[in-house]
Scaffold this active site. Structure first.
Site, PDB file in Angstrom:
ATOM      1  N   LYS A 195       0.901  -1.233  -0.077  1.00 26.86           N
ATOM      2  CA  LYS A 195      -0.138   0.086   0.073  1.00 26.86           C
ATOM      3  C   LYS A 195       0.868   1.296  -0.137  1.00 26.86           C
ATOM      4  CE  LYS A 195      -3.950  -1.943   0.911  1.00 26.86           C
ATOM      5  NZ  LYS A 195      -5.490  -1.987   0.439  1.00 26.86           N
ATOM      6  N   SER A 214      -9.130   1.241   8.080  1.00 34.81           N
ATOM      7  CA  SER A 214      -8.465   0.974   9.478  1.00 34.81           C
ATOM      8  C   SER A 214      -7.565  -0.012   9.294  1.00 34.81           C
ATOM      9  CB  SER A 214      -9.886   0.208  10.350  1.00 34.81           C
ATOM     10  OG  SER A 214     -10.319  -1.085   9.422  1.00 34.81           O
TER      11      SER A 214
END
Lengths: 313, 313
Positions: free
Chosen positions: B52, B77
């Site tokens: 990511k 989250s």
């Protein structure tokens, strides 16, 4: 003569094609926590998952053709059993492994996977030695001790030698202390290839025979060995102890909590699977942070063979 | 135009100095079990521990100076919250992270470590979106979606691009399917840089929205998401779905047991810490072994952020 600089170079060249040259990793975050620059030599990525592959391979390569044909025998319930089995298999040599009947089934299965022939015996040192001797007599196999053998010691030293080839300006190399094979070999590599570098051991307080041996000047034993660093429960021998006495600067002892914390740090931050013994040198470094501040430090990550169903987290 | 070959090369060059070029590992034993030649692109070793970081960095670098000064905002989250925080911190940009109040404290702490400013909200998608929109209005920050954003997709594609630079003759590249950012980017990289290579996704049966979406031709949702692959619970979006429809050969679904087995295999044999989502492509390969027999296969290991106190072993 067999432990001189030229011999260590020869050993490294000899085992080269049978082992991995393992990577050196580091972690910015662990460096920040430690206040030092740490280079981890990742022997958990070694063949069969531990540095023991080096010494086992070298010991077998040192045999004559006649000896090789007869095979090798050792007693071990840990990584050396697997290492000798795999090294022997790679070299087409029979391997007889004496293991206590009480050893975990998963360890026996690993030895079998690598082609080792297991003989079980009662779980005492005398039984293991007697059983190994009997196999020597019956088969003509050569006994190879997991840590108290000069060829094994020299093989283990090649990990630190490679690390110093990659990072020649390390101030210290830290490694765990169990039976003494790794630290003896490491201390020789540091002497021959280091540049103002010293070799320091990390040892669990719960199995501090080497720390005590350096103080008394004779090989001490452990009364109990209540440590999660299961690779470090063994004691020094007459071949490695003199080398350690001469070449190791110091041994730092650590608590079980310190080992667990260092272990978690390595798993979480470096994302590598290492066995508890591998965390002992980092635990030692973090215990004496001030002393190692701003230094360049090599750490030998000894291995990565853990039982995932029985983790200390 | 922003998803063409030249753009992907530009993205790779642009993020280059902010990310790690992660290593590619393999395991002889896993190859034997699979009957194939597998190359694992280890994004668990990426900065903050997951791929990511690539997309988050690219999305921020794509902003104007004025936008950068105002900051970025996302709701997540998981790994993207940490990735956007760290990427923003590295680039001197404020990062506002909307997290459900119910998110584990350890995840909030990680975001704070990387400098992200957390705003908590009730745990529904509507609340997350409303809260993010409010922050956009108040601060002028630019919203960046964790997976349904072209710059994020292009950033994620650089992992497969690097893998194909190292191994140009792969027959397939497999990656996990969650929100669709990774597989969309991977499928573009495979199209542009592969040589008769196809992109295949692995998805948990328990969150098989992408598998169903490819069948129905519209974005499907998950009613429940009972999977240990916690990074794969999200669903596709309107930006990544058309790319996936056009460029992904197939999605293979796997059971929870298959994920656990593949996860254990990676930990035990490769000695690396990976999160359950990372094991899904290997699980898919092992489920359809015959099809992949003797093929050369790249697998994107998505990340290594796991809670060591809550392991599935």
């Amino acid at each position: 003569m067999r432990t001189d600089k030229a011999s260590l170079k020869q050993v490294s060249a000899r085992i080269h094609s049978y082992i991995h040259r393992t990577p050196v990793l580091n972690s910015r975050l662990i460096n920040e926590i430690a206040g030092a620059e740490i280079y981890f030599k990742c022997e958990n990525f070694q063949r069969m998952g531990a540095f023991k592959m080096r010494g086992a391979t070298n010991a077998i390569l040192n045999l004559t053709q006649h000896q090789k044909a007869k095979g090798v025998v050792t007693h071990s319930s840990g990584n050396f059993a697997q290492a000798l089995s795999l090294a022997a298999e790679s070299l087409g040599v029979p391997a007889y492994i004496v293991m206590p009947a009480t050893a975990p089934e998963v360890k026996k299965a690993a030895v079998r996977t690598y082609g080792g022939k297991i003989t079980e015996c009662p779980p005492t040192l005398k039984d293991r030695e007697d059983t190994a001797r009997k196999i020597e007599e019956e088969t003509g196999a050569t006994f190879i001790h997991p840590s108290n053998d000069i060829e094994v010691i020299m093989g283990q030293g090649t990990a630190a030698m490679e690390l110093l080839e990659d990072y020649s300006n390390l101030d210290h190399i830290l490694c765990p202390v169990g039976g003494g094979g790794l630290i003896a070999g490491t201390s020789l590599a540091v002497k021959y290839f280091g540049n103002n570098c010293s070799c320091i051991g990390g040892e669990p307080m719960e199995a501090d025979d080497a720390w005590r041996s350096l103080r008394t000047g004779r090989i001490e034993t452990n009364k109990s060995v209540n440590t999660i660093a299961d690779g470090l429960k063994t004691q020094l021998g007459d071949k490695n102890f003199p080398i350690i006495q001469e070449n190791v600067e110091e041994i730092i002892r650590v608590t079980e909590d310190e080992i667990k914390n260092a272990l978690k740090l390595i798993w979480e931050r470096m994302k590598i699977v290492v066995e508890p013994s591998s965390a002992v040198p980092l635990a030692a470094l973090l215990r004496e942070k001030e002393r190692f501040k701003n230094k360049k430090i090599g750490i030998i990550i000894s291995g990565g063979n853990v039982d995932l169903n029985n983790l200390p987290f």
